[in-house]
Design an enzyme around this catalytic site. Sequence first.
Site, mmCIF file in Angstrom:
data_model
loop_
_atom_site.group_PDB
_atom_site.id
_atom_site.type_symbol
_atom_site.label_atom_id
_atom_site.label_comp_id
_atom_site.label_asym_id
_atom_site.label_seq_id
_atom_site.Cartn_x
_atom_site.Cartn_y
_atom_site.Cartn_z
ATOM 1 N N ASP A 251 -7.040 -7.109 1.326
ATOM 2 C CA ASP A 251 -6.959 -8.567 1.263
ATOM 3 C C ASP A 251 -7.816 -9.106 0.125
ATOM 4 O O ASP A 251 -7.428 -10.058 -0.566
ATOM 5 C CB ASP A 251 -7.419 -9.179 2.588
ATOM 6 N N GLU B 201 3.563 1.211 2.747
ATOM 7 C CA GLU B 201 4.573 0.180 2.499
ATOM 8 C C GLU B 201 5.470 0.541 1.326
ATOM 9 O O GLU B 201 6.673 0.255 1.331
ATOM 10 C CB GLU B 201 3.869 -1.158 2.283
ATOM 11 N N ASN C 98 0.860 -1.179 0.000
ATOM 12 C CA ASN C 98 0.000 0.000 0.000
ATOM 13 C C ASN C 98 0.900 1.234 0.000
ATOM 14 O O ASN C 98 2.129 1.129 -0.100
ATOM 15 C CB ASN C 98 -0.967 -0.022 1.187
#
Length: 513
Positions: free
Chosen positions: A300, A224, A221
């Site tokens: 997810d 990250e 993301n």
Amino acid sequence: MARLSNQEGLADWLPSRLAEERPVVTVIGDSILDGWWEGTIERFCREAPAPVVQVQRRDFAPGGAANTAMNLAAMGAQVRFVSLVGEDSGGQELLGRLRSAGVDVQYVVSHPGMTTTTKFRVSSGGQVMLRLDDAATELPAHGLEGVAAAIPHAIADASAVVLCDYGAGALGGPVRSALLGLLAPSNDDGPASLRRDALVVVDAHHPGSWAELKPDLTTPNAQEASRLLGVELPGGAARCPFVEAHAEQLLRASGAAAVVVTLDREGTLTVRSNGANRRLSTHRTWARPQAEKQASGAGDTFVAALTLARAAGLPLTTSVDLGQAAADVVVHRPGTSVCTTDELTRHLSGFADTALTATELAQQVEVHRRDGKRIVLTNGCFDVLHRGHTRYLNQAKQLGDVLVVALNSDSSVKQLKGPDRPVNHEADRAAVIAALSCVDHVTVFDTPTPIPLIELLKPDVYAKGGDYTPEMLAETVAVERWGGTVAILDYVPEHSTTAVLERIRATGDTPES
């Protein structure tokens, strides 16, 4: 899977076809049990200035790596789950829900000295008031050794392996050693995907820590990706151009063949290196944000759909588009939820018959204009959708806020391209184009040029692809009369529809994207 791998666009038959493939996907990572407690607030407690929540409903759902496994199972994959949980009520609740969803949990190690990570969210009136985290401070070494011993059996014959590393420790120590020993390429002779049987996807808080694995995909993301780059990403619309400008650094730091950066409401940006010349390419998706209600775990869902599609042989660009569509399904729901095959089918079916009349479109454009949005119009046949089309439409979207695509009617395509065209009828072409995340509105026009539509909509930008100049286009005068500009976008002749059709006739295949 020749038929699936030959399709660029999303169609409503695609989710069921993917479910029929039933690929085996192994998910390895940190398990979380998400608790959602909802209640009413009518007073404050006496001991402190804190609201008293009268709990009326308690819901639990698998989270973290377990949520990725749940989503994969809901979309038709045969899922093997590898993790470490405690022999406590949280672990029992988590395993029970995974089993009920059809996830194979024989490779999950339950350890008596382990506390199953549980996150309780307390909310009232749609607002999360408090989150309580109950987690182990240190994972038992014996439990990790059990997980490491299970990995060779869990990944045997799997089409894909997903590593969900949220930093809780389930992928540390002997587990990491086992994964690197089994999945890391032994040498640098060619792409990693040619040197192992399974697609390897890394979804990690610190994706750089798995660079040695040389994964096929990593899905950071924004936060990250910042860690990978060592710098903060800018906010809003500036993030995608910033990520694209640092594509080489992202690929190098992650060790991955492709990096898919998820950017919440800004959608996603995929960067990868193509071919022997290592030429960089990108692919953008746009989110369709809904009224968000405490949504959790949409990332997810995205990773699950992306992995399922890629493991089944779909092109990377189409796989990313499908992941975006699946995330769009769950992002507006409260709590932690999954996207099923039927729900994804209904979502994609919703784009059928969505071509607006000119009058309806003019009304929509007027609303956008009152909101200060910049309108981009483009047109074309868009018959057999291919990478040249999607690249072009993504470029067009970046010229403004709202992208309108005007499709040539079947009769006008026949006049332009010949009696054997179009391959796909206008309703089908409209549905596939509308399903692209970069497209906001679709209409069909039957005039020799889109000039009447230009005069009606008065776009801020008229985008055209090909080896034109603005002076060569009859539409330029109409666009500039209302203060608009003409933008000529990249021409990709090797990916023309005619070239694709010739290849299909000759070989029955189309180029990978």
